[in-house]
Design a protein around this motif. Structure first.
Motif, PDB file in Angstrom:
ATOM      1  N   LEU A   1      -6.616   3.881   2.840  1.00  0.00           N
ATOM      2  CA  LEU A   1      -5.001   3.079   2.921  1.00  0.00           C
ATOM      3  C   LEU A   1      -4.612   3.171   4.415  1.00  0.00           C
ATOM      4  CD1 LEU A   1      -2.074   4.041  -0.056  1.00  0.00           C
ATOM      5  CD2 LEU A   1      -1.580   4.561   3.073  1.00  0.00           C
TER       6      LEU A   1
ATOM      7  N   LEU B   1       0.712  -1.227   0.202  1.00  0.00           N
ATOM      8  CA  LEU B   1      -0.247   0.401  -0.151  1.00  0.00           C
ATOM      9  C   LEU B   1       1.313   1.284   0.022  1.00  0.00           C
ATOM     10  CD1 LEU B   1      -3.034  -0.740   2.997  1.00  0.00           C
ATOM     11  CD2 LEU B   1      -3.166  -0.799   0.055  1.00  0.00           C
TER      12      LEU B   1
ATOM     13  N   ASP C   1      -7.215   7.531   0.879  1.00  0.00           N
ATOM     14  CA  ASP C   1      -6.035   8.222   1.095  1.00  0.00           C
ATOM     15  C   ASP C   1      -6.324   7.720   2.820  1.00  0.00           C
ATOM     16  OD1 ASP C   1      -4.367   9.105  -0.427  1.00  0.00           O
ATOM     17  OD2 ASP C   1      -4.978  11.252  -0.135  1.00  0.00           O
TER      18      ASP C   1
END
Length: 461
Positions: free
Chosen positions: A115, A86, A112
Motif C-alpha cells: 500500500l 487505498l 502495508d
C-alpha cells in the motif's frame, strides 16, 4: 475439512489477491528513487488488483471495475483516486477486520508495504519508467489478469443453465419492486435430483438489488460464484421450474425502464462422490426497531441458540445504505465468548459471504450474538434521507438487520451421489421450493413478494 481445489475460473471473487508471489523491495525502493509504474507499481497491481481491473474486466455480482490497472495510461489518469481508495480502505474491497486475516477463503488484504509503495508512486508523480523493467520482475510470468472461460461462466462449463422465459420489464416508474419469478428448466436438462457443487448467479444488470433462491443461493452486489467444500452440497430436486425472488432497484423516471434477463448456472457433483454435509441456511433477521433521524451510531442486537452440534460454513451480513458495522459472536456453553466476524466498515456495494477455510465447529448449547450499527446522519454519504425515522423494511431506502449463516450438522450423512437419496433430504428439498412457490406472488407487477424475509432455516443456500 478439505476443500475442493478450484481452477482459476472458479476463483473470480478471490482474485483481487489472485497471485500469491511475494513482492520484495523494488530497485527504486532500495535506491531511494521515486517509484515507477513498470518497476514498482505494476507488480503490486498484478498481485492485488488486475484480476478485476483489466480490459473488459469480469462481472462480480453485477459490479465491474471501471478501469484497467495493467495499463500505464489508465493507471496514471486514475492515480489520485487510487491513492484515496487505498488510504481509506475502500480498495481492495474486503469488509472483515485485519484480525481475521487467514481465517476466511478468498480474503482481500493488501500488505502495508505494498500500500505504501503505491501511495509513494502516486505522490512521486505516477512516473512511467521503463517498460522493460516489467519483464525482469518475478511476476512477469503472469500479468494477473483472468480470462472468462468460453462457456461465459466463471464456474466453467455448467451442467445446467436456467433463465427467465423472457426478459422481465421493469417499468419507468419503478424504484423498488420485488417479484417472485419462475425460471423454466429446459426440457430433459434436469430429470432427476442432483447435488449442487457450485452455482453462479448472473444478474441482468446493476438494477438487481438481490436474488434469493433456495437452491442457487443469494446474489447481492459484489458477491461472485460459490463453490461448496468437498463433501458439502445442496440437493436440487427435479422440477420444471426454479423459483427466485428478485429485488429490482433503480431511479424512477421517464426513460429509465430496463429489461432484465437474469440467469443462473450449476455444476453438479459426479456419481460416486460422497455428501457428508447437507447445507442449511438461516437468515437470522431482526426487526421491530426504529433508527431515529440523524442518529450516527444506532445499535441493534439479536441472539440465536444452537441446539445441535454444527459446522459453521459461512456468514453473510446484510444491511442497506445506513449500514455501518456488523459483528457475529458466539457464546460457548461454558460462557466463553469469541468474535466470529467483525466488519467495522460495512459497505452495501460489497456484500461478501465470509466462508471459513475450514468450517468452524459450534457445539450444541452455544448462543450466537449478532450486533448491527447504523449511521442515519448527514456524515453518511450514502444516506437517502437523514431526517427520516427508519424501520426494518423491504425497500432499499428502508433498512435491514440480517445475519445469514450457512451450516450443517456435524454428523456425517455419507450419501453417495448417484445412489439412493435419504427420504428426509429429498422431502426437505422438494418442500423448500414448493413452500416458496406456494406463498409467492408470481410476477405480478402490482405486488411485492416479501416471503423470503420469513424463511425458517430450511435447507439450501
Amino acid at each position: 475439512m478439505k476443500s475442493r481445489t478450484q481452477p482459476l475460473s472458479m476463483r473470480l471473487p478471490t482474485l483481487l489477491l489472485g497471485l500469491s508471489a511475494a513482492i520484495g523491495l523494488s530497485s527504486a525502493q532500495a535506491q531511494g528513487a521515486a517509484p515507477t509504474f513498470y518497476a514498482d507499481a505494476l507488480p503490486v497491481f498484478q498481485k492485488n488488483c488486475v484480476a478485476c481491473h483489466q480490459p473488459d474486466g469480469p462481472d462480480v455480482g453485477g459490479i465491474s471495475a471501471p478501469m484497467p490497472l495493467n495499463d500505464y495510461a489508465q493507471a496514471k489518469i486514475w492515480a489520485p483516486l487510487i491513492k484515496n481508495a487505498l488510504i481509506t480502505g475502500y480498495m481492495p474491497p474486503w469488509g472483515a477486520h485485519e484480525r481475521h486475516r487467514g481465517e476466511f477463503k478468498d480474503e482481500r488484504y493488501i500488505d502495508d508495504d505494498e500500500l505504501n509503495l503505491l501511495v509513494a508512486w502516486v505522490d512521486g508523480g505516477a512516473l512511467e519508467g521503463n517498460p522493460a523493467d516489467a519483464a525482469s520482475h518475478t511476476l512477469a510470468a503472469s500479468d494477473g489478469t483472468t480470462e472468462l472461460p468460453n462457456s461465459g461462466w466463471w464456474i466453467g462449463d455448467p451442467d445446467l443453465v436456467v433463465q427467465f422465459d423472457r426478459p422481465v420489464h421493469v417499468e419507468d416508474d419503478v424504484m423498488d419492486w420485488q417479484p417472485t419469478i419462475q425460471m423454466p428448466v429446459p426440457p430433459g436438462a434436469h430429470d432427476e435430483p442432483k447435488w449442487v457443487a457450485s452455482a453462479e448467479l448472473d444478474p441482468g444488470g446493476p438494477w438487481v438489488h438481490h436474488i434469493v433462491s433456495s437452491h442457487m443461493g443469494v446474489g447481492v452486489p459484489g458477491r461472485g460464484p460459490f463453490s461448496y467444500p468437498e463433501g458439502w452440497g445442496v440437493l436440487l430436486p427435479e422440477d420444471p421450474f426454479i423459483t427466485v425472488n428478485m429485488h429490482y432497484h433503480k431511479n424512477p423516471g421517464e426513460g429509465t425502464a430496463v429489461n432484465d434477463l437474469t440467469r443462473a448456472g450449476f455444476v453438479f457433483y459426479k456419481d460416486g462422490a460422497v455428501i457428508d454435509h447437507v447445507v442449511e441456511t438461516n437468515l437470522l433477521p431482526n426487526s421491530g426497531w426504529t433508527i431515529p433521524p440523524g442518529d450516527p451510531n444506532y445499535k441493534v442486537t439479536n441472539t440465536h441458540d444452537i441446539d445441535e452440534d454444527i459446522f459453521l460454513l459461512s456468514m453473510g451480513p446484510h444491511m442497506h445504505y445506513r449500514g455501518k458495522a456488523m459483528r457475529y459472536e458466539v457464546e460457548y456453553p461454558d460462557g466463553e465468548r469469541e468474535v466470529l466476524l467483525w466488519v467495522p466498515k460495512y459497505d452495501f456495494n460489497w456484500q461478501f459471504l465470509y466462508e471459513y477455510k475450514e468450517p468452524k465447529f459450534i457445539p450444541a448449547g452455544s448462543t450466537l450474538h449478532m450486533s448491527w450499527w447504523f449511521d442515519n446522519s448527514t456524515e453518511n454519504r450514502w444516506n437517502p434521507d437523514p431526517t427520516a425515522a427508519v424501520e426494518y423494511g423491504p425497500t432499499t431506502t428502508d433498512e435491514m438487520a440480517n445475519a445469514r449463516i450457512y451450516f450443517a450438522p456435524t454428523k456425517k450423512r455419507g450419501i453417495v451421489v448417484g445412489g439412493e437419496i435419504p427420504g428426509d433430504v429429498l422431502a426437505a428439498a422438494r418442500d423448500d421450493d414448493e413452500r416458496r412457490r406456494s406463498r409467492a406472488n408470481l410476477l405480478d407487477q402490482s405486488k411485492d413478494d416479501l416471503n423470503w424475509l420469513t424463511e425458517d432455516g430450511v435447507n439450501g443456500r
